[in-house]
Enzyme design. Structure first.
Site, PDB file in Angstrom:
ATOM      1  N   TYR A 214      32.571  33.726  37.291  1.00 46.34           N
ATOM      2  CA  TYR A 214      31.550  34.768  37.226  1.00 46.34           C
ATOM      3  C   TYR A 214      30.650  34.409  36.059  1.00 46.34           C
ATOM      4  O   TYR A 214      31.099  34.357  34.921  1.00 46.34           O
ATOM      5  CB  TYR A 214      32.171  36.152  37.018  1.00 46.34           C
ATOM      6  CG  TYR A 214      32.761  36.733  38.269  1.00 46.34           C
ATOM      7  CD1 TYR A 214      34.046  36.396  38.674  1.00 46.34           C
ATOM      8  CD2 TYR A 214      32.037  37.617  39.059  1.00 46.34           C
ATOM      9  CE1 TYR A 214      34.586  36.913  39.834  1.00 46.34           C
ATOM     10  CE2 TYR A 214      32.574  38.148  40.214  1.00 46.34           C
ATOM     11  CZ  TYR A 214      33.841  37.795  40.596  1.00 46.34           C
ATOM     12  OH  TYR A 214      34.367  38.314  41.751  1.00 46.34           O
ATOM     13  N   HIS A 398      33.203  49.733  47.953  1.00 55.04           N
ATOM     14  CA  HIS A 398      33.769  49.008  46.808  1.00 55.04           C
ATOM     15  C   HIS A 398      35.231  49.354  46.574  1.00 55.04           C
ATOM     16  O   HIS A 398      35.595  50.516  46.397  1.00 55.04           O
ATOM     17  CB  HIS A 398      32.957  49.356  45.555  1.00 55.04           C
ATOM     18  CG  HIS A 398      33.457  48.717  44.303  1.00 55.04           C
ATOM     19  ND1 HIS A 398      33.165  47.414  43.980  1.00 55.04           N
ATOM     20  CD2 HIS A 398      34.232  49.185  43.307  1.00 55.04           C
ATOM     21  CE1 HIS A 398      33.741  47.121  42.824  1.00 55.04           C
ATOM     22  NE2 HIS A 398      34.391  48.170  42.400  1.00 55.04           N
TER      23      HIS A 398
END
Ligand SMILES: *[C@@H]1O[C@H](CO)[C@@H](O)[C@H](O)[C@H]1NC(C)=O
Ligand SMILES: *[C@@H]1O[C@H](CO)[C@@H](O)[C@H](O)[C@H]1NC(C)=O
Ligand SMILES: *[C@@H]1O[C@H](CO)[C@@H](O)[C@H](O)[C@H]1NC(C)=O
Ligand SMILES: *[C@@H]1O[C@H](CO)[C@@H](O)[C@H](O)[C@H]1NC(C)=O
Length: 628
Positions: A214, A398
């Site tokens: 990330y 999510h």
């Protein structure tokens, strides 16, 4: 054999699209099937006929077989496939087969990979077929709204027959790609003439030679944003050649007071060197995942950005997926926001539905499909949504790692209205903001009930709600207009109910729970069994709710929200009927297929002349089943 070796990617996406674009007016969508983008999937959706038209481009040895198909969560087997192969006479065919759990292919009794076409030049094979969303064949996967896991496998030939070949066999190559196959094709771009682009992109990142990175990249936005703008559209800018590497990206606003600078950090998001001051960059402006088309706001609304009080820092986060651990990736991908100072009638807003971020909700270990439900109850929308209601046009579902299915149901006065959003094959690795095909009007007094299903079979210990990736969430971020003051409409089990549950576990069930342990400690103290998991599930279903009914300022709407009744549905939505007339079974995929069968258009690879291949107009989509 180097089966999936070098597709001539230099020919480019434009070339690829040209092959499928001409017929009809339906949009063509594409995703790479592997990290090098050596093979690609292109498709169109025909909603009128409830069918997907697929075209695959793959570098393949002449005698190799290639299977493209679907499975629930990307597993290569069991899975449903359409398999391209060449028999000993040189006949190239496409057959409908399914892989059993052991990986072996079995021909389907009913053949549903229709309208087969293929061409070949050098080692590049292109093939096309059509598949109903729901073929009504129990051996076939049903293509649903939401995420579809597209799986592929390839292996060496020659084969004397397909039956019995294993997709897990030695030498077979495999892969998986997630896509929203049933895309919204009814999104109209209406960009104002004064619009400009704000490109938030990485800067020649040397991608680390690990599986997952990330990457965080903070930038300061230009001075122009001292004036309020609307974001009317955003899309991915993927560096050419890196289509398989860039997995998903988000742009966050750094929610800090105006004068507060945010360090321009560039590096792995999880690195110790990341300044704490960049942790405020977490309000989502834009989210893109592989295969997603541009996100376009409806013409009535734009996402507000800028203005005199706007802290001018945003952060790009890129998820690089580098399963081969290659060390030579360099990337400058990012997101392009299209902005306009000509404001639309409404500011768009984002509201959080689902479960509160708290350890009060937990999923016991070893559960194949444990459900948690978060309520946005009528009392909260009564005070939080004005009389005219809101129009919800987008949704981002999510959870963290164990979430496998989500749905948000819509209830008005006990009667269930059509679902707001659902994903039966959800993956945490594929979180797109999706435009709803049917915008949903939510009125004061409506309830929105979000249920998440978790698979914790691989977890030895209880999974708690919380912020860490190992913890769980259950959220639907809905995108709507006009913006209202209600920002968080989420629930958890009431504190009093949870405390008495832990007390009863101790007193009646001999568990080591106790008031000194705290919520997390109590959940961890339970020796989880299937029966205890069911009792917990019943508690969540029956107990009153603690509501978070919060304003944009973060303050709660006035009132006592500590023990509210959950939404009751008196008139549930009837199940959608499957479009399955009784049909004749017992046909076998063999030599004697009828026109629509796999052998409908057998052809020698060599029979297709190069000119046809280059222009690709032999792939005459519009006719669907036609012969070559
Ligand atoms: C096709 O692949 C084979 C084996 O991988 C290779 O030897 C051959 O040169 C390739 N042909 C072309 C035209 O790329
Ligand atoms: C890549 O590295 C990960 C550890 O980061 C390792 O588990 C994996 O096996 C490696 N993959 C390859 C193809 O070397
Ligand atoms: C599960 O809990 C045990 C006991 O608390 C602990 O030792 C172990 O590390 C935990 N396992 C995982 C995967 O968290
Ligand atoms: C909601 O409001 C309460 C009370 O002001 C606060 O404690 C809580 O953190 C808020 N939740 C969110 C998600 O803002």
């Amino acid at each position: 054999m180097g089966l999936l070796g070098h597709l001539l990617w230099t020919l480019g996406t434009a070339w690829a699209l040209a092959v499928v674009a001409p017929a009809a007016d339906a949009q063509v969508f594409s995703v790479p099937l592997d990290a090098e983008a050596a093979s690609t999937l292109h498709w169109r959706v025909d909603y009128a006929r409830r069918a997907v038209q697929v075209e695959v481009h793959v570098g393949l040895d002449e005698r190799a077989w290639f299977a493209l198909g679907f499975s629930d969560y990307g597993e290569p087997a069991p899975a449903d496939y359409c398999v391209l192969w060449r028999d000993w006479r040189g006949l190239v065919r496409l057959q409908d087969a399914h892989a059993a759990a052991d990986g072996r292919l079995h021909l389907d009794a009913h053949q549903d990979c229709l309208g087969f076409r293929h061409t070949r030049a050098g080692n590049l094979t292109k093939f096309a077929f059509q598949r109903q969303f729901d073929t009504c064949d129990p051996d076939d996967y049903v293509i649903e709204e939401g995420t579809t896991h597209v799986v592929w496998a390839a292996g060496a030939g020659p084969l004397f027959r397909l039956d019995g070949v294993s997709v897990l066999g030695e030498g077979a190559r495999r892969g998986m790609q997630r896509a929203q196959l049933l895309k919204n094709t009814d999104v109209h771009d209406d960009v104002p003439p004064d619009a400009w682009h704000l490109d938030v992109r990485a800067d020649r990142v040397q991608v680390p030679a690990v599986d997952t990175t990330y990457w965080c990249h903070v930038v300061k936005v230009p001075q122009q944003l001292a004036r309020k703008h609307h974001v009317v559209r955003y899309e991915a800018l993927i560096q050419h050649g890196n289509e398989g590497l860039v997995h998903h990206m988000e742009v966050f606003h750094c929610e800090a007071p105006l004068g507060q600078a945010v360090p321009l950090y560039r590096g792995p998001c999880t690195a110790a060197a990341r300044p704490d001051a960049s942790q405020v960059c977490k309000r989502v402006l834009a989210a893109w995942a592989m295969g997603a088309t541009p996100f376009v706001y409806p013409k009535e609304a734009g996402l507000p950005i800028g203005g005199p009080q706007f802290n001018p820092y945003v952060m790009l986060e890129v998820h690089y997926n580098n399963p081969e651990n290659k060390s030579d990736w360099v990337d400058s991908s990012g997101i392009r926001l299209t902005l306009s100072a000509t404001l639309r009638p409404h500011d768009g807003g984002v509201m959080e539905l689902g479960l509160e971020y708290t350890d009060k909700m937990a999923v016991p270990p070893g559960q194949p499909h444990f459900q948690l439900t978060g309520h946005c109850i009528a009392e909260c929308t009564e005070v939080g949504i004005p009389g005219g209601g809101i129009t919800v046009f987008g949704s981002q579902l999510h959870t963290h790692l164990t979430g496998v299915r989500l749905v948000t149901r819509h209830v008005r006065a006990g009667r269930e209205l059509p679902e707001m959003n659902r994903d039966n094959h959800y993956s945490t690795h594929f979180q797109e903001i999706r435009r709803l095909k049917r915008p949903v009007q939510v009125l004061p007094g409506d309830a929105l009930v979000t249920t998440c299903t978790y698979d914790t079979r691989a977890r030895p210990n209880v999974t708690l709600g919380g912020f860490s990736i190992q913890d769980e969430m259950c959220v639907n971020y809905i995108h709507y207009y006009p913006k209202v003051d209600l920002e968080v409409c989420k629930s958890s089990v009431s504190d009093a109910s949870l405390q008495s549950y832990f007390r009863l576990l101790h007193e009646l069930d001999g568990q080591d729970t106790g008031p000194h342990l705290g919520v997390s400690g109590n959940y961890r103290a339970v020796r989880w069994t299937p029966v205890r998991a069911r009792v917990l599930s019943a508690l969540y279903d029956e107990a009153p709710l603690a509501m978070q009914c919060n304003r944009s300022s973060g303050a709660r709407f006035p009132g006592d929200w500590a023990a509210m009744a959950a939404t009751r549905v008196t008139a549930p939505l009837p199940a959608a009927p499957r479009p399955c007339p009784l049909r004749e079974h017992g046909r076998h995929g063999g030599e004697d297929e009828d026109e629509d069968g796999p052998a409908a258009a057998p052809q020698h690879a060599d029979a297709v002349r190069m000119e046809d291949w280059g222009q690709g107009d032999d792939m005459d989509w519009g006719q669907g089943h036609g012969r070559h």
